[in-house]
Design an enzyme around this catalytic site. Structure first.
Site, short mmCIF file in Angstrom:
data_model
loop_
_atom_site.label_atom_id
_atom_site.label_comp_id
_atom_site.label_asym_id
_atom_site.label_seq_id
_atom_site.Cartn_x
_atom_site.Cartn_y
_atom_site.Cartn_z
N ARG A 58 -0.51 0.74 5.89
CA ARG A 58 -1.67 0.71 5.99
C ARG A 58 -1.14 1.82 6.84
O ARG A 58 -1.96 2.49 6.80
CB ARG A 58 -2.89 0.07 5.57
N TYR A 111 -15.52 22.27 -6.00
CA TYR A 111 -15.29 20.80 -7.34
C TYR A 111 -15.75 19.92 -7.29
O TYR A 111 -16.55 20.11 -6.71
CB TYR A 111 -13.59 20.81 -7.04
N ASP A 189 -10.30 23.89 1.83
CA ASP A 189 -10.09 23.74 0.75
C ASP A 189 -8.81 24.47 -0.16
O ASP A 189 -9.37 25.54 -0.55
CB ASP A 189 -10.35 23.07 -0.71
N LYS A 214 -2.39 18.17 -7.68
CA LYS A 214 -2.15 19.33 -8.31
C LYS A 214 -0.79 20.13 -8.06
O LYS A 214 -0.31 19.92 -8.26
CB LYS A 214 -3.62 20.16 -8.24
C1 LIG Z 1 -9.81 22.14 -5.65
C2 LIG Z 1 -10.64 20.64 -5.89
N1 LIG Z 1 -10.13 19.82 -4.41
C3 LIG Z 1 -10.60 19.00 -4.70
C4 LIG Z 1 -10.01 17.68 -5.60
C5 LIG Z 1 -10.70 16.46 -6.07
O1 LIG Z 1 -8.62 16.02 -5.82
P1 LIG Z 1 -9.12 14.35 -6.49
O2 LIG Z 1 -8.45 14.63 -7.72
O3 LIG Z 1 -6.64 14.59 -6.02
O4 LIG Z 1 -9.35 13.06 -6.16
C6 LIG Z 1 -9.73 18.96 -7.39
C7 LIG Z 1 -10.06 18.08 -8.62
O5 LIG Z 1 -9.52 18.97 -9.65
C8 LIG Z 1 -9.89 19.91 -6.90
O6 LIG Z 1 -9.96 20.93 -7.93
#
Ligand SMILES: Cc1ncc(COP(=O)(O)O)c(C=O)c1O
Length: 398
Positions: A58, A111, A189, A214
């Protein structure tokens, strides 16, 4: 190139970093690919004397550490940490860097899952969130108050592709830090753009987060997330909560993301080329009322995106006027897979209002421009002629 030129060329380029940063051959066997260290614990040399800094997985794992060093190198940060999902990364970021009573200014069009954890989970712990249009600098400035400790921005935003000026947001953070005499961080982000197209830390941000699910992994076969910090102090805070709360990325997923990143540059170039072609096609299509793509001169953030990013990528949203029209189209696509997520080599298409952003209340969705007819496409790297033919066929049903 002469030898002299080679000698002067000291700093590796981005494509080279993707293949080599953090990925020294494994010392015991010389394995070129970072091995999957599928172990939970490490034998100690003697009482109180761990071997080579590893005790319990961990806390530290060589496969994850390689990816974390790679991520830090790509974003130009000093510390990277990898998590079990993008949401685990974002939640850890907040647990580490804000506390009860702190106020955070967030991109309105963030998001849906980020909005959910901020508004329905972290707000229960006394953290205050304000959602503003971060492409409107005056709105950001006026949202800052004495308790503000973070500006949390997404750019381009998901799904309306809003563009925020990161250098200007970083300046607002610095001004607020000086006037409030408390650190006001800019967290970004960078999931949509990736460090291939945009480097928030170089523009003055303090922290970058990713859903590695992604583009970074890029093959729709792993869920993961990352936090990369510009300062060692913040990196230590993130590392402390990573170990304490335990939302770590597994060794196998760390291996997959490291492998995916090796081809990030060639994938992103292909996503960008196909994205531009699909946006141009949609813009001319009579059934499409609006196309949101920062690469189009008609996009309000186009000039800023052209300055701030080195490409526009493959994310496009477009409006078909009604949920019925969107439904008819989405039922007809074949190459574009109807599904959540984005950033894979395959084209993925979705209906934000009922899928990725279903957790956002209808009134808030309307404020953000997530209309019932909005469709989001993550343009893949298939032959562009096949993607265009698929969209044309599906649009003929509208
Ligand atoms: C811009 C963005 N940030 C964060 C996330 C969250 O990521 P995760 O689905 O890997 O938890 C997403 C998911 O679609 C996203 O599009």
């Amino acid at each position: 190139m002469t030898d002299e030129k080679h000698e002067k060329h000291e700093k590796p380029g981005f494509d080279t970093l993707c293949i080599h940063a953090g990925q020294e051959p494994e010392p015991v066997t010389g394995a070129v690919a970072v091995p999957i260290f599928q172990t939970s614990t490490y034998v100690q040399e003697s009482f109180g004397k761990p071997r080579s800094g590893y005790e319990y997985a961990r806390t530290r794992n060589p496969t994850r550490l390689a990816l974390e060093q790679l991520l830090a190198a790509l974003e130009g940060g000093v510390a990277g940490h990898a998590f079990a999902s993008g949401m685990a990364a974002i939640t850890t970021l907040m647990l580490a860097l804000v506390k009860r009573g702190d106020h955070v200014v967030v991109s309105r069009d963030t998001y849906g899952g980020t909005y959910r954890v901020f508004s329905k989970v972290l707000s229960n712990f006394g953290v205050l969130f304000d959602y503003v249009d971060t492409s409107d600098l005056a709105a950001v400035r006026s949202a800052v108050r004495p308790a503000t400790r973070m500006i949390y921005a997404e750019t381009p935003t998901n799904p309306t592709m809003g563009i925020a000026d990161l250098a200007a947001l970083a300046a607002i953070g610095r001004e607020a830090t000086a006037s409030l005499d408390a650190k006001v961080r800019l967290a970004v982000d960078n999931t949509f753009a990736t460090p291939f197209f945009q480097k928030p830390l170089a523009l003055g941000a303090d922290v970058v987060v990713h859903s590695t699910t992604k583009y970074l992994n890029g093959h729709s076969d792993s869920v993961g997330g990352a936090v990369i910090c510009a300062s060692r102090d913040d990196g230590e805070k993130i590392g402390f909560v990573q170990n304490a709360a335990g939302g770590i990325l597994s060794p196998f997923d760390s291996f997959l993301v490291t492998r995916g990143i090796k081809t990030l540059p060639i994938r992103m170039r292909a996503h960008d080329a196909n994205g531009r072609a699909v946006a141009a096609f949609l813009q001319e299509h009579p059934k499409v009322s609006r196309v949101l793509y920062p690469g189009l001169p008609s996009h309000p953030g186009h000039d800023l995106a052209a300055r701030q990013m080195s490409g526009f990528g493959g994310m496009i949203s477009f409006d078909l006027g009604s949920e019925g029209a969107a439904r008819r189209m989405l039922d007809r696509v074949k190459i574009c897979a109807l599904g959540e997520s984005l950033g894979g080599v395959e084209s993925l298409i979705s209906h934000p209002a009922t899928m990725t952003h279903a957790s956002v209340e209808p009134a808030e969705r309307e404020r953000r421009g997530i209309t019932p007819g909005l469709v989001r496409v993550s343009v893949g790297i298939e032959d562009v002629a096949d993607i265009l033919a698929d969209l044309e066929r599906a649009l003929s049903a509208v």
